[in-house]
Design a protein around this motif. Structure first.
Motif, PDB file in Angstrom:
ATOM      1  N   VAL A  90      17.878  19.739  30.647  1.00  0.00           N
ATOM      2  CA  VAL A  90      17.931  20.171  32.050  1.00  0.00           C
ATOM      3  C   VAL A  90      19.378  20.298  32.511  1.00  0.00           C
ATOM      4  N   MET A  91      20.196  19.295  32.214  1.00  0.00           N
ATOM      5  CA  MET A  91      21.596  19.338  32.631  1.00  0.00           C
ATOM      6  C   MET A  91      22.337  20.510  31.978  1.00  0.00           C
ATOM      7  N   GLY A  92      22.007  20.784  30.722  1.00  0.00           N
ATOM      8  CA  GLY A  92      22.630  21.910  30.045  1.00  0.00           C
ATOM      9  C   GLY A  92      22.295  23.230  30.698  1.00  0.00           C
ATOM     10  N   ILE A  93      21.025  23.409  31.037  1.00  0.00           N
ATOM     11  CA  ILE A  93      20.609  24.660  31.680  1.00  0.00           C
ATOM     12  C   ILE A  93      21.214  24.786  33.074  1.00  0.00           C
ATOM     13  N   ILE A  94      21.315  23.659  33.787  1.00  0.00           N
ATOM     14  CA  ILE A  94      21.875  23.702  35.139  1.00  0.00           C
ATOM     15  C   ILE A  94      23.368  24.048  35.119  1.00  0.00           C
ATOM     16  N   TYR A  95      24.113  23.419  34.225  1.00  0.00           N
ATOM     17  CA  TYR A  95      25.571  23.545  34.275  1.00  0.00           C
ATOM     18  C   TYR A  95      26.155  24.601  33.337  1.00  0.00           C
ATOM     19  N   LEU A  96      25.483  24.892  32.221  1.00  0.00           N
ATOM     20  CA  LEU A  96      26.067  25.835  31.264  1.00  0.00           C
ATOM     21  C   LEU A  96      25.399  27.207  31.270  1.00  0.00           C
ATOM     22  N   ALA A  97      24.093  27.245  31.562  1.00  0.00           N
ATOM     23  CA  ALA A  97      23.376  28.524  31.503  1.00  0.00           C
ATOM     24  C   ALA A  97      24.003  29.601  32.395  1.00  0.00           C
ATOM     25  N   PRO A  98      24.421  29.285  33.645  1.00  0.00           N
ATOM     26  CA  PRO A  98      25.048  30.330  34.473  1.00  0.00           C
ATOM     27  C   PRO A  98      26.303  30.922  33.827  1.00  0.00           C
ATOM     28  N   SER A  99      27.091  30.083  33.162  1.00  0.00           N
ATOM     29  CA  SER A  99      28.310  30.579  32.515  1.00  0.00           C
ATOM     30  C   SER A  99      27.980  31.496  31.348  1.00  0.00           C
ATOM     31  N   PHE A 100      26.991  31.101  30.542  1.00  0.00           N
ATOM     32  CA  PHE A 100      26.568  31.962  29.435  1.00  0.00           C
ATOM     33  C   PHE A 100      25.956  33.258  29.959  1.00  0.00           C
ATOM     34  N   LYS A 101      25.247  33.164  31.064  1.00  0.00           N
ATOM     35  CA  LYS A 101      24.649  34.359  31.650  1.00  0.00           C
ATOM     36  C   LYS A 101      25.728  35.327  32.128  1.00  0.00           C
ATOM     37  N   ASN A 102      26.767  34.799  32.762  1.00  0.00           N
ATOM     38  CA  ASN A 102      27.879  35.649  33.204  1.00  0.00           C
ATOM     39  C   ASN A 102      28.562  36.310  32.009  1.00  0.00           C
ATOM     40  N   LEU A 103      28.672  35.558  30.927  1.00  0.00           N
ATOM     41  CA  LEU A 103      29.295  36.110  29.722  1.00  0.00           C
ATOM     42  C   LEU A 103      28.456  37.251  29.152  1.00  0.00           C
ATOM     43  N   LEU A 104      27.147  37.051  29.119  1.00  0.00           N
ATOM     44  CA  LEU A 104      26.251  38.079  28.575  1.00  0.00           C
ATOM     45  C   LEU A 104      26.135  39.289  29.486  1.00  0.00           C
ATOM     46  N   ASN A 105      26.425  39.099  30.766  1.00  0.00           N
ATOM     47  CA  ASN A 105      26.374  40.217  31.717  1.00  0.00           C
ATOM     48  C   ASN A 105      27.600  41.117  31.628  1.00  0.00           C
ATOM     49  N   GLY A 106      28.577  40.696  30.828  1.00  0.00           N
ATOM     50  CA  GLY A 106      29.781  41.509  30.662  1.00  0.00           C
ATOM     51  C   GLY A 106      29.489  42.832  29.976  1.00  0.00           C
ATOM     52  N   LYS A 107      30.415  43.749  30.051  1.00  0.00           N
ATOM     53  CA  LYS A 107      30.226  45.093  29.497  1.00  0.00           C
ATOM     54  C   LYS A 107      30.070  45.072  27.984  1.00  0.00           C
ATOM     55  N   LYS A 108      30.642  44.061  27.316  1.00  0.00           N
ATOM     56  CA  LYS A 108      30.558  43.986  25.856  1.00  0.00           C
ATOM     57  C   LYS A 108      29.126  43.740  25.381  1.00  0.00           C
ATOM     58  N   LYS A 165      18.341  38.190  28.334  1.00  0.00           N
ATOM     59  CA  LYS A 165      19.666  37.566  28.448  1.00  0.00           C
ATOM     60  C   LYS A 165      19.558  36.181  29.080  1.00  0.00           C
ATOM     61  N   GLU A 166      18.701  36.037  30.070  1.00  0.00           N
ATOM     62  CA  GLU A 166      18.518  34.725  30.698  1.00  0.00           C
ATOM     63  C   GLU A 166      17.925  33.718  29.706  1.00  0.00           C
ATOM     64  N   ILE A 167      16.979  34.171  28.907  1.00  0.00           N
ATOM     65  CA  ILE A 167      16.375  33.296  27.901  1.00  0.00           C
ATOM     66  C   ILE A 167      17.418  32.856  26.883  1.00  0.00           C
ATOM     67  N   ILE A 168      18.259  33.810  26.438  1.00  0.00           N
ATOM     68  CA  ILE A 168      19.319  33.479  25.480  1.00  0.00           C
ATOM     69  C   ILE A 168      20.292  32.475  26.083  1.00  0.00           C
ATOM     70  N   ALA A 169      20.680  32.710  27.355  1.00  0.00           N
ATOM     71  CA  ALA A 169      21.636  31.826  28.022  1.00  0.00           C
ATOM     72  C   ALA A 169      21.078  30.419  28.173  1.00  0.00           C
ATOM     73  N   MET A 170      19.814  30.301  28.591  1.00  0.00           N
ATOM     74  CA  MET A 170      19.213  28.988  28.788  1.00  0.00           C
ATOM     75  C   MET A 170      18.977  28.270  27.463  1.00  0.00           C
ATOM     76  N   THR A 171      18.568  29.029  26.457  1.00  0.00           N
ATOM     77  CA  THR A 171      18.364  28.432  25.137  1.00  0.00           C
ATOM     78  C   THR A 171      19.674  27.903  24.572  1.00  0.00           C
ATOM     79  N   LEU A 172      20.724  28.714  24.675  1.00  0.00           N
ATOM     80  CA  LEU A 172      22.033  28.309  24.167  1.00  0.00           C
ATOM     81  C   LEU A 172      22.553  27.084  24.911  1.00  0.00           C
ATOM     82  N   ALA A 173      22.389  27.064  26.251  1.00  0.00           N
ATOM     83  CA  ALA A 173      22.854  25.927  27.050  1.00  0.00           C
ATOM     84  C   ALA A 173      22.121  24.644  26.662  1.00  0.00           C
ATOM     85  N   ALA A 174      20.789  24.730  26.511  1.00  0.00           N
ATOM     86  CA  ALA A 174      20.002  23.547  26.125  1.00  0.00           C
ATOM     87  C   ALA A 174      20.381  23.079  24.726  1.00  0.00           C
TER      88      ALA A 174
END
Length: 504
Positions: free
Chosen positions: A346-364, A380-389
């Motif tokens: 839970v803490m990983g998804i709360i604190y890290l998932a938004p950062s991974f999501k912003n990274l994945l939202n980049g043009k690259k 992308k949200e699933i990838i970000a949350m999975t990676l954060a957890a």
């Protein structure tokens, strides 16, 4: 400082008190010193808010220490423990207190003694036949033993957190009464288990191994029915959590549900209620085990934070809830890996998932023609949350199980998006199979197709010789250092994002 933040620090002090007494012996004079110092600070410096705040934190620290010591004292004074390792045959009467845990060659029964004073249960290993069920009253005869410590795993502490103080292997058993249920809650629980058995029959009749074993573990909690070869494949691929009623699984499932439902066009409030209902049904179908209920609470609070849209409220609520859980059973803090994984995921998804999501939202990572595609956004949200957890739970997984799955992220990205549909189609065909075997067989094909896809992914990744690495003798200092570095990294990352937002 807001009231919720103050209470957050009080709960943190309480948890830290439990932690201190768990890793070292805090003497009664030292514990009382914390209490007396706290009272003195509050009484003498009552006009200085910061000192009063510190005083209350010391009191809550003492309460955590006292709660842990009270639990340990109750275990030490249990009459049941006095019969352990005596070498004598003990005859006692008890009730089967949980659903029997059926293994490949044996069955585990949790028995609550009737003729022994105090709390404490027995874990009995018995033959698969004759069959016993929840609520049966049995007379057992055999030698009680203290749970052993083997291969670095403290089985004794693991069982103590569930209130089990003794084990007995293949005792003589006499059935005194079949299915004795007293109390409305036990009657309801027995009905749930009966319904669960009907679902189990439908699943195992309409699907063949390993698909039926995986589905049974996912929606009924039958993880111990899986052979060791299948468990090893899931471990190597890094997706073992999908077959366990664990906090990590519930949290990831909760986050995926929200993302998928929002991608389908539902409002956030509607997605929240659908997700809560689905998770609740899942917990009930797995037998409403204490570990599942705790994981469900964590997942539900995470969903509430997603609904409210306030990360700080969500994280504080999670820690406050963890404090209440530990007040009920402080042994969960160090002896329940599922509790640790649920909290960290839970803490990983709360604190890290938004950062991974912003990274994945980049043009690259997002081509222009896919920027407004709901399905790609949900992926992308699933990838970000999975990676954060995965990042937040990796150190505790390595410390407890000594294995790193190199392909875990990719395997989870390919599998987790279909977990929701496996559980939905699986429940539908299992329910239909109770009504009509033919209808259940016909409706099992969508679930069979997705499960076959899952099995192929697991087979592929687990066959790679470099898919996982084993690390032995991981020291606890490494664990603490890992989370200190991770905490510093998250702090610096959030600070950087805040400065970027303010355009500094």
């Amino acid at each position: 400082m807001t009231k919720s933040k103050i209470f957050f620090y009080f709960c943190f002090s309480f948890i830290f008190g439990i932690f201190l007494d768990s890793i070292t012996v805090i003497s009664q004079p030292l514990g009382l010193a914390f209490l007396i110092l706290g009272i003195i600070l509050i009484s003498v410096f009552w006009k200085i808010k910061k000192i009063v705040f510190i005083g209350f934190c010391l009191i809550f620290l003492f309460l955590g220490i006292w709660r842990q010591q009270l639990t340990e004292l109750r275990i030490m004074n249990s009459e049941l423990r006095t019969y352990n390792d005596s070498g004598e045959n003990i005859v006692l009467t008890g009730t089967v207190a949980k659903e029997p845990d059926i293994r490949e060659e044996s069955v585990k029964l949790v028995i609550k003694p009737r003729n022994i004073k105090g709390k404490g249960k027995i874990l009995a290993t018995v033959k698969r036949y004759p069959k016993y069920q929840y609520g049966d009253i049995l007379e057992i005869s055999g030698k009680l033993e203290t749970p052993a410590i083997f291969n670095g795993f403290n089985y004794k502490n693991y069982l103590e957190k569930e209130g089990i103080y003794s084990v007995i292997h293949y005792p003589k058993i006499k059935l005194l009464e079949r299915g004795n249920y007293t109390g409305s809650i036990r009657v309801i629980y027995a009905k749930v288990l009966q319904f669960k058995n009907k679902l189990r029959e439908s699943i195992y009749q309409n699907l063949s191994p390993p698909q039926n074993l995986i589905l049974g573990a996912m929606i009924l909690g039958d993880k111990n029915r899986m052979p060791e070869s299948l468990k090893t494949k899931l471990n190597v691929a890094g997706v073992r959590h999908i077959t366990a009623v664990s906090g990590m699984h519930i949290v990831i499932l909760s986050s995926v549900l929200m993302s998928l439902l929002l991608a389908l066009g539902l409002w956030r409030g509607q997605a929240f209620y659908f997700s809560v209902i689905f998770i609740s049904l899942f917990i009930i179908m797995t037998g409403a085990q204490p570990s599942g209920i705790r994981a469900g609470i964590m997942g539900g609070l995470f969903l509430l934070g997603q609904k409210i849209g306030r990360k700080s409220v969500s994280s504080r609520t999670i820690l406050i809830t963890a404090a209440f859980m530990l007040a009920q059973n402080p042994l969960l803090l160090l002896d329940d890996v599922g509790f640790q994984l649920s909290f960290l995921a839970v803490m990983g998804i709360i604190y890290l998932a938004p950062s991974f999501k912003n990274l994945l939202n980049g043009k690259k990572f997002t081509p222009r023609f896919l920027q407004k595609n709901r399905g790609f956004t949900a992926l992308k949200e699933i990838i970000a949350m999975t990676l954060a957890a995965q990042v937040f739970t990796l150190p505790i997984l390595v410390y407890n199980f000594g294995r790193i799955s190199i392909m875990a992220l990719l395997a989870n990205v390919l599998i987790i998006p279909v977990i929701y549909w496996i559980m939905v189609f699986g429940f539908i065909f299992a329910l239909a199979g109770i009504i009509s075997p033919v209808l259940g067989w016909f409706l099992s094909f969508p679930c069979l197709f997705i499960l076959t896809y899952l099995v192929k992914i697991v087979d592929f990744f687990s066959s790679l010789p470099w898919a996982s690495k084993t690390i032995e003798n991981v020291h606890w200092i490494w664990l603490i250092m890992s989370y200190l570095i991770l905490g510093l990294f998250v702090y610096r990352l959030k600070k950087r994002e805040k400065l970027k937002f303010l355009d500094y």
